[in-house]
Design an enzyme around this catalytic site. Structure first.
Site, PDB file in Angstrom:
ATOM      1  N   LEU A  65       0.808  -1.048  -0.078  1.00  0.00           N
ATOM      2  CA  LEU A  65       0.145  -0.137  -0.073  1.00  0.00           C
ATOM      3  C   LEU A  65       0.965   1.033  -0.024  1.00  0.00           C
ATOM      4  CD1 LEU A  65      -3.024  -0.906   2.754  1.00  0.00           C
ATOM      5  CD2 LEU A  65      -2.902  -0.832   0.188  1.00  0.00           C
ATOM      6  N   ASP A  66       0.480   2.301  -0.768  1.00  0.00           N
ATOM      7  CA  ASP A  66       1.653   3.550  -0.978  1.00  0.00           C
ATOM      8  C   ASP A  66       1.338   4.121   0.457  1.00  0.00           C
ATOM      9  OD1 ASP A  66      -0.688   5.287  -1.377  1.00  0.00           O
ATOM     10  OD2 ASP A  66      -1.183   4.208  -3.136  1.00  0.00           O
ATOM     11  N   VAL A  67       2.292   5.150   0.714  1.00  0.00           N
ATOM     12  CA  VAL A  67       2.485   5.806   1.621  1.00  0.00           C
ATOM     13  C   VAL A  67       1.379   6.534   2.424  1.00  0.00           C
ATOM     14  CG1 VAL A  67       3.448   7.792   0.933  1.00  0.00           C
ATOM     15  CG2 VAL A  67       3.963   7.116   2.979  1.00  0.00           C
ATOM     16  N   ALA A  68       0.403   7.067   1.460  1.00  0.00           N
ATOM     17  CA  ALA A  68      -0.846   7.870   1.717  1.00  0.00           C
ATOM     18  C   ALA A  68      -1.989   6.902   1.723  1.00  0.00           C
ATOM     19  CB  ALA A  68      -1.023   8.844   0.555  1.00  0.00           C
ATOM     20  N   THR A  69      -1.877   5.598   1.562  1.00  0.00           N
ATOM     21  CA  THR A  69      -3.053   4.729   1.923  1.00  0.00           C
ATOM     22  C   THR A  69      -2.962   4.049   3.055  1.00  0.00           C
ATOM     23  OG1 THR A  69      -2.968   4.059  -0.909  1.00  0.00           O
ATOM     24  CG2 THR A  69      -4.296   2.770   0.652  1.00  0.00           C
TER      25      THR A  69
END
Length: 400
Positions: A263-267
């Site tokens: 999961l990307d850092v903002a998710t």
């Protein structure tokens, strides 16, 4: 003359006692002293003197001849005679003597069965030894129970040495030996319970750590990487769990945790953390077609054309991706922005963000809430994790 007279009685007495011994009866005492007298022509008075004999040496008495000390033991036998009457006799009956003689001579030797040595607690057998059963049983054991040899890189990753990719680099660099020989091929098949494996001079334990599975509610700002240089990795959220591992599992190696997919850092939202490489490969690979549900908050109003554009899909990493479903969720008074529920099954990198961007919308926040049949618990706070049960693993399509 005096000497002749004096010596004759003595010699006569001595010769008499030496040549004429007589038995001593128990009623008479033996002769201990002999009175002698010497006479001569010069003197009228005889000279008298005594000759004392030493007592005889005691002879050992035989117990057989000593009737006073021992007597024969009399055992009475009460038998029934031919006339039918009972009588007492000193000897056993003849038929009993013959029966004892026959039993002694005709008694066969009993076969002594050799007892098999029982396995004691100190004798340890190999834990992975094959059972000595029938051919069909051995085939079933080899196909269903016994673990086959695994690739060297996979064994190192399962032992917690490093990730699979880093383990391959260690093997290529010549830092791994198997049974004393340098190994530079990651595909080499090894058995960790029998083979001796060293990495940088440190031996890999034969006992691999147990497989663990966790569901983590990933907070924003953390990346899905297990590198040591990463300060805000999701693995750092398990520091307390790892620090207490030795106390809860003494003598068991620590597992090397990593995330299933990314999961990307903002998710935010649901992400699976485990040390089972096969499980991670199955869940994260696009061919598994495992549905994943996301809740995305977008800026601005959402119209029907936006939903149609998202449903048509877009190209992600050179592949045309189409979502399984797109739904506009009802508005809530505490959330002023519109929310969309998007379900995808390929799980490619930034797939949901690319779908929303292709429709002309801007993603404000993105959260994953479901993987397969397992949904993120509503009471699980950000940064917290919970261990998964077998039923929850099956809900995600995993069969251990």
């Amino acid at each position: 003359m005096a000497s002749m007279v004096a010596s004759s009685p003595i010699s006569f007495a001595a010769s008499f006692l030496r040549t004429k011994p007589f038995p001593l009866s128990p009623r008479f005492l033996p002769i201990r002293t002999l009175r002698c007298a010497l006479s001569s022509s010069s003197s009228s008075d005889p000279v008298e003197f005594d000759i004392t004999f030493a007592p005889p040496k005691p002879t050992p008495s035989s117990p057989r001849n000593n009737n006073n000390a021992f007597q024969q033991l009399f055992i009475p036998w009460i038998v029934r005679g031919e006339d039918g009457k009972l009588k007492v006799q000193s000897q056993p009956p003849a038929h009993l003597i013959h029966a004892l003689a026959d039993a002694t001579t005709q008694n066969p030797k009993k076969k002594v069965k050799k007892k098999k040595p029982q396995a004691t607690a100190t004798s340890a057998s190999p834990p992975a030894s094959e059972p000595k059963l029938s051919k069909a049983a051995r085939r079933y054991y080899n196909e269903n129970i016994k673990e086959p040899p695994q690739r060297l890189s996979k064994v190192l990753a399962a032992a917690g040495v490093a990730s699979r990719r880093t383990s391959e680099e260690l093997i290529f660099d010549g830092k791994v030996t198997v049974n004393g020989s340098l190994c530079t091929t990651p595909q080499t098949r090894v058995d960790p319970t029998r083979d001796i494996i060293y990495v940088n001079g440190n031996r890999v334990p034969k006992k691999l750590p147990p497989k663990v599975y966790f569901a983590l509610n990933k907070p924003k700002g953390y990346i899905c990487s297990s590198g040591e240089k990463e300060t805000k990795s999701v693995i750092s959220l398990f520091d307390e769990f790892m620090s207490s591992w030795d106390k809860r599992n003494p003598g068991t190696p620590k597992p090397r945790l990593f995330t299933v997919g990314r999961l990307d850092v903002a998710t935010t939202g649901l992400i699976i953390v485990t040390n089972d490489g096969d499980f991670a490969q199955k869940l994260s690979h696009p061919s598994s077609s495992l549905p994943k549900e996301y809740i995305t908050t977008v800026a601005g109003d959402v119209h029907k054309r936006h939903l149609m554009a998202i449903s048509e899909g877009t190209v992600v990493e050179g592949v045309h991706c189409v979502p399984d479903s797109v739904e506009l969720m009802p508005k809530q008074h505490d959330i002023p922005r519109a929310r969309l529920r998007i379900v995808v099954h390929e799980g490619r990198n930034h797939e949901v963000r690319e779908l929303v961007k292709h429709a002309g919308l801007e993603v404000y926040s993105l959260k994953r809430v479901r993987i397969g049949g397992f949904r993120l618990p509503s009471d699980l706070g950000l940064g917290k994790h919970v261990e998964l049960k077998q039923s929850e693993l099956k809900a995600m399509g995993w069969k251990s």
